[in-house]
Write an enzyme that holds these catalytic residues in place. Sequence first.
Site, PDB file in Angstrom:
ATOM      1  NE  ARG A 289     -26.146 -79.643  15.386  1.00  0.00           N
ATOM      2  CZ  ARG A 289     -25.620 -78.519  15.826  1.00  0.00           C
ATOM      3  NH1 ARG A 289     -25.261 -77.593  14.972  1.00  0.00           N
ATOM      4  NH2 ARG A 289     -25.437 -78.340  17.108  1.00  0.00           N
ATOM      5  NE  ARG A 385     -21.444 -75.821  13.209  1.00  0.00           N
ATOM      6  CZ  ARG A 385     -22.122 -75.540  14.311  1.00  0.00           C
ATOM      7  NH1 ARG A 385     -21.496 -75.407  15.461  1.00  0.00           N
ATOM      8  NH2 ARG A 385     -23.421 -75.367  14.277  1.00  0.00           N
TER       9      ARG A 385
HETATM   10  P1  FAD Z   1     -21.934 -63.543  13.458  1.00  0.00           P
HETATM   11  O1  FAD Z   1     -21.963 -63.677  14.923  1.00  0.00           O
HETATM   12  O2  FAD Z   1     -23.136 -63.998  12.710  1.00  0.00           O
HETATM   13  O3  FAD Z   1     -21.657 -62.024  13.135  1.00  0.00           O
HETATM   14  C1  FAD Z   1     -21.674 -61.561  11.810  1.00  0.00           C
HETATM   15  C2  FAD Z   1     -21.434 -60.082  11.850  1.00  0.00           C
HETATM   16  O4  FAD Z   1     -21.202 -59.587  10.532  1.00  0.00           O
HETATM   17  C3  FAD Z   1     -22.600 -59.271  12.381  1.00  0.00           C
HETATM   18  O5  FAD Z   1     -22.078 -58.269  13.236  1.00  0.00           O
HETATM   19  C4  FAD Z   1     -23.215 -58.636  11.140  1.00  0.00           C
HETATM   20  O6  FAD Z   1     -23.874 -57.425  11.368  1.00  0.00           O
HETATM   21  C5  FAD Z   1     -21.966 -58.417  10.316  1.00  0.00           C
HETATM   22  N1  FAD Z   1     -22.187 -58.309   8.879  1.00  0.00           N
HETATM   23  C6  FAD Z   1     -22.637 -59.255   8.027  1.00  0.00           C
HETATM   24  N2  FAD Z   1     -22.667 -58.771   6.768  1.00  0.00           N
HETATM   25  C7  FAD Z   1     -22.226 -57.495   6.835  1.00  0.00           C
HETATM   26  C8  FAD Z   1     -22.038 -56.467   5.879  1.00  0.00           C
HETATM   27  N3  FAD Z   1     -22.331 -56.645   4.585  1.00  0.00           N
HETATM   28  N4  FAD Z   1     -21.568 -55.272   6.301  1.00  0.00           N
HETATM   29  C9  FAD Z   1     -21.298 -55.040   7.611  1.00  0.00           C
HETATM   30  N5  FAD Z   1     -21.471 -55.979   8.562  1.00  0.00           N
HETATM   31  C10 FAD Z   1     -21.924 -57.196   8.170  1.00  0.00           C
HETATM   32  N6  FAD Z   1     -22.105 -72.520  17.410  1.00  0.00           N
HETATM   33  C11 FAD Z   1     -21.457 -73.104  18.437  1.00  0.00           C
HETATM   34  O7  FAD Z   1     -20.260 -73.380  18.343  1.00  0.00           O
HETATM   35  N7  FAD Z   1     -22.133 -73.370  19.578  1.00  0.00           N
HETATM   36  C12 FAD Z   1     -23.445 -73.087  19.747  1.00  0.00           C
HETATM   37  O8  FAD Z   1     -24.004 -73.328  20.805  1.00  0.00           O
HETATM   38  C13 FAD Z   1     -24.137 -72.495  18.672  1.00  0.00           C
HETATM   39  N8  FAD Z   1     -25.469 -72.219  18.778  1.00  0.00           N
HETATM   40  C14 FAD Z   1     -26.079 -71.553  17.757  1.00  0.00           C
HETATM   41  C15 FAD Z   1     -27.416 -71.190  17.903  1.00  0.00           C
HETATM   42  C16 FAD Z   1     -28.048 -70.464  16.911  1.00  0.00           C
HETATM   43  C17 FAD Z   1     -29.500 -70.063  17.077  1.00  0.00           C
HETATM   44  C18 FAD Z   1     -27.342 -70.113  15.739  1.00  0.00           C
HETATM   45  C19 FAD Z   1     -28.010 -69.347  14.652  1.00  0.00           C
HETATM   46  C20 FAD Z   1     -26.020 -70.504  15.586  1.00  0.00           C
HETATM   47  C21 FAD Z   1     -25.382 -71.223  16.584  1.00  0.00           C
HETATM   48  N9  FAD Z   1     -24.046 -71.600  16.466  1.00  0.00           N
HETATM   49  C22 FAD Z   1     -23.416 -72.203  17.507  1.00  0.00           C
HETATM   50  C23 FAD Z   1     -23.257 -71.138  15.347  1.00  0.00           C
HETATM   51  C24 FAD Z   1     -22.470 -69.906  15.795  1.00  0.00           C
HETATM   52  O9  FAD Z   1     -23.271 -69.138  16.666  1.00  0.00           O
HETATM   53  C25 FAD Z   1     -22.062 -69.040  14.619  1.00  0.00           C
HETATM   54  O10 FAD Z   1     -21.470 -69.824  13.630  1.00  0.00           O
HETATM   55  C26 FAD Z   1     -21.055 -67.983  15.083  1.00  0.00           C
HETATM   56  O11 FAD Z   1     -21.589 -67.247  16.151  1.00  0.00           O
HETATM   57  C27 FAD Z   1     -20.716 -67.068  13.936  1.00  0.00           C
HETATM   58  O12 FAD Z   1     -19.931 -66.023  14.433  1.00  0.00           O
HETATM   59  P2  FAD Z   1     -19.379 -64.952  13.405  1.00  0.00           P
HETATM   60  O13 FAD Z   1     -18.579 -63.988  14.196  1.00  0.00           O
HETATM   61  O14 FAD Z   1     -18.721 -65.650  12.277  1.00  0.00           O
HETATM   62  O15 FAD Z   1     -20.680 -64.270  12.788  1.00  0.00           O
HETATM   63  C1  SIN Z   2     -27.150 -76.064  19.871  1.00  0.00           C
HETATM   64  O1  SIN Z   2     -27.127 -75.497  20.960  1.00  0.00           O
HETATM   65  O2  SIN Z   2     -27.777 -77.091  19.633  1.00  0.00           O
HETATM   66  C2  SIN Z   2     -26.393 -75.451  18.762  1.00  0.00           C
HETATM   67  C3  SIN Z   2     -25.007 -75.875  18.878  1.00  0.00           C
HETATM   68  C4  SIN Z   2     -24.291 -75.571  17.610  1.00  0.00           C
HETATM   69  O3  SIN Z   2     -24.874 -75.123  16.632  1.00  0.00           O
HETATM   70  O4  SIN Z   2     -23.089 -75.837  17.606  1.00  0.00           O
END
Ligand code: FAD
Ligand code: SIN
Length: 519
Positions: A289, A385
Site C-alpha cells: 500500500r 501494515r
Molecule cells: P473500531 O472498530 O474503530 O471501534 C472503535 C470503537 O471505540 C467504537 O465503538 C467507538 O465508538 C469507540 N470509541 C472511540 N473513542 C471513544 C471514546 N472516547 N469513548 C467511548 N467510545 C469510544 N482492516 C482489515 O484487517 N481488513 C479490512 O478489510 C479492512 N478494511 C477497512 C475498511 C475501511 C473503510 C476502514 C476505515 C478500515 C479498514 N480496516 C480493515 C481497518 C480495520 O477495520 C480497523 O483497524 C479495525 O476495525 C479497528 O477495530 P477497533 O475495534 O480497534 O476499532
Molecule cells: C481493503 O479492503 O482494501 C482494506 C483492507 C485493509 O485495510 O486491510
Amino acid sequence: MRYEVDFLVVGSGIAGLSFALKVAPYGKVCILTKGEASEGSTRYAQGGIAAVMYDSDSFDKHIHDTLVAGDGICNREVVEMTIREAPDRIRELVQYGVEFDRDRKGDKFDLHREGGHSEFRILHHKDNTGEEIERGLLEAARRHPNIEIKERQFAIDIITQHHLGQRVTKHTPDIECYGVYALDCDTNRIDTYLAKVTLLATGGMGNVYSTTTTPVISTGDGVAMVHRARGVLSDLEFMQFHPTSLYNPAEKPAFLITEAMRGAGAVLKDREGKEFMQKYDKRLSLAPRDIVARAIDNEMKLSGKDYLYLDARGIGKKQLIEGFPTIYAKCLSIGIDITRDMIPIRPAAHYQCGGIKVDRNGESSIHHLYAAGECSCTGLHGGNRLASNSLLEAVVYAHNAAQSALEKVKNIGFKQEVPDWNAEGMVLNEEMVLITQTKKELQEIMWNYVGIVRSDLRLQRAFDRLNLIFRETEDLYNRSVLTEPLSELRNLIACAYLIIKMARARRQNVGLHYSLDLV
Ligand code: FAD
Ligand code: SIN
C-alpha cells in the site's frame, strides 16, 4: 454517577467486543461506546481478515509478507505469534456466529488476495466483511448476561494517581489506571467509572486528516488519553493512506474501493487511461500500500489532477456484481457503472499503524490498562501494515489481553478515593464555529504538510501552525463545559502533534514515513 465494574471496555468494535466476550464468564463487563454500538471502522472493513487456513499456503509465507510490508521494522516474534494464532481466532469468530464466504461446495472458505500478499488468504464476507463481523460479535455480546453496552458514553480521560493529587510525569515508574471519566452525551453529566481492569479499544485517528476512509468516530481518543496520562506511545508517524478511495469530494468519510478488487484483476490507470505502476514496482497494482499510494500521489502531482482511475472492467460483469455488491451499488448511486466505467480514485488516510505501546499481552505501560485493535501498537505492522492484518491483530490481542487480565484481576480492587469530576466555574460554549473551523484547519494542515510525502520544511510549518491551534483550544477547554466535539478536537490536536513529533524524530525513510529530505 459512580459505577464499579470488573472489566471496563472503551469501544465496541472488533477489539472491544472480542475482549468483552472472553472475560464476561468471569466478571461484570461494561462497554462504553461514544456513538451507536455498531459504529466504528470495523463495520466498514471490506476486504477481510488474513489467515493461513489451508496447506496450499504457509505460516512462513504470511510471516514473510508481513515483514516485507513492514519494511524491516516489525517485531518478528510478534509477527510469528500473531500469524500462528490466526486460525484459532478465526474459528472462534465463526463460533460467535460470524459467517465468511465459502467455495461452491461449501466445505472451504473462499479466499481473496490483496496487495503485498503472495497467496490467496483473505477470509471475507462478500465486500462487507466488517459489517458481518460487527453483527456477529455484537449479537453475541448482547446475548451475554454479564455484558452491559452503554451507548453515547464518551470516555474523556483515564483515571490515574494524577486525579488523587499526585504529580505524574512520563518518568513516574508505576502509573496505575483506576477506570475512566466519561461524558454521558445525552445528559452532559460526567460519570466516574471505577474498574479493576480497563481496556482501550477506541480505534484509529483518520480524522486528523481532511480525506479519510475512517468514520467520524475515529478521532484518536484512546491515544490522546494515554498521552495525557503520561503512558508510552509509539510509531505514530506511520499513518497508512489507502490508495483507492472513491473520488466523490463532498462525501465524508471517503468510500473505500477495496484492495481485493485489485487482487481480482483491477488495474490503476492515469487520466489518459494508461497503466503507470510499471514505473514504480514490479508487483504493479498489487504492490504494498505505501508504494501504491506514493505512486498515485506522484502521478496526481505530475499531472495536476485530483484523481486517477481504477479499471475493474476486466474482472467481468458477473464477478463484479456478485463479488463486490456494495461497491457496485455505491458507484451506481453516483452514476458510475463499474462494469462499463473506470472508477475515479484518490488516496485517503486509512489506518494508524502506531498507537498505545503494548506488550505481547496487550498491556500498556500503565498498570491495569490494556489496549487492543487500531489504537494499540503491538509491533506487528512495523513501518506499514499488510492489508487485512488489522482485524487479525485485533482478535489476537483481544484474546491475549483477556487471558492476562483474567490472571491479574483477582488481585486488583476498586480505588474508592477517586474524586468525581469537577466542572465548577465552567461555562457552556455556544460558538460551535470555534470548534468546527479549528478542526477543518487542523485537517488541512495535516493533509498538506504531514501526508503521504513529507519534508523537514512541511513538518516545521505544520508544527508552527498547530501550536497556535493548540493554545486557542486549550484556552477554550479551560473555561468551557466539556462537550464531545470539544473533547474530540483536543484529542485530534494531541494526535496531530504526536504524529509530527514522531515524524520529525524518524531520520530515515522507512515504510509509510517518506520525506523528501531523507534517504
Ligand atoms: P473500531 O472498530 O474503530 O471501534 C472503535 C470503537 O471505540 C467504537 O465503538 C467507538 O465508538 C469507540 N470509541 C472511540 N473513542 C471513544 C471514546 N472516547 N469513548 C467511548 N467510545 C469510544 N482492516 C482489515 O484487517 N481488513 C479490512 O478489510 C479492512 N478494511 C477497512 C475498511 C475501511 C473503510 C476502514 C476505515 C478500515 C479498514 N480496516 C480493515 C481497518 C480495520 O477495520 C480497523 O483497524 C479495525 O476495525 C479497528 O477495530 P477497533 O475495534 O480497534 O476499532
Ligand atoms: C481493503 O479492503 O482494501 C482494506 C483492507 C485493509 O485495510 O486491510
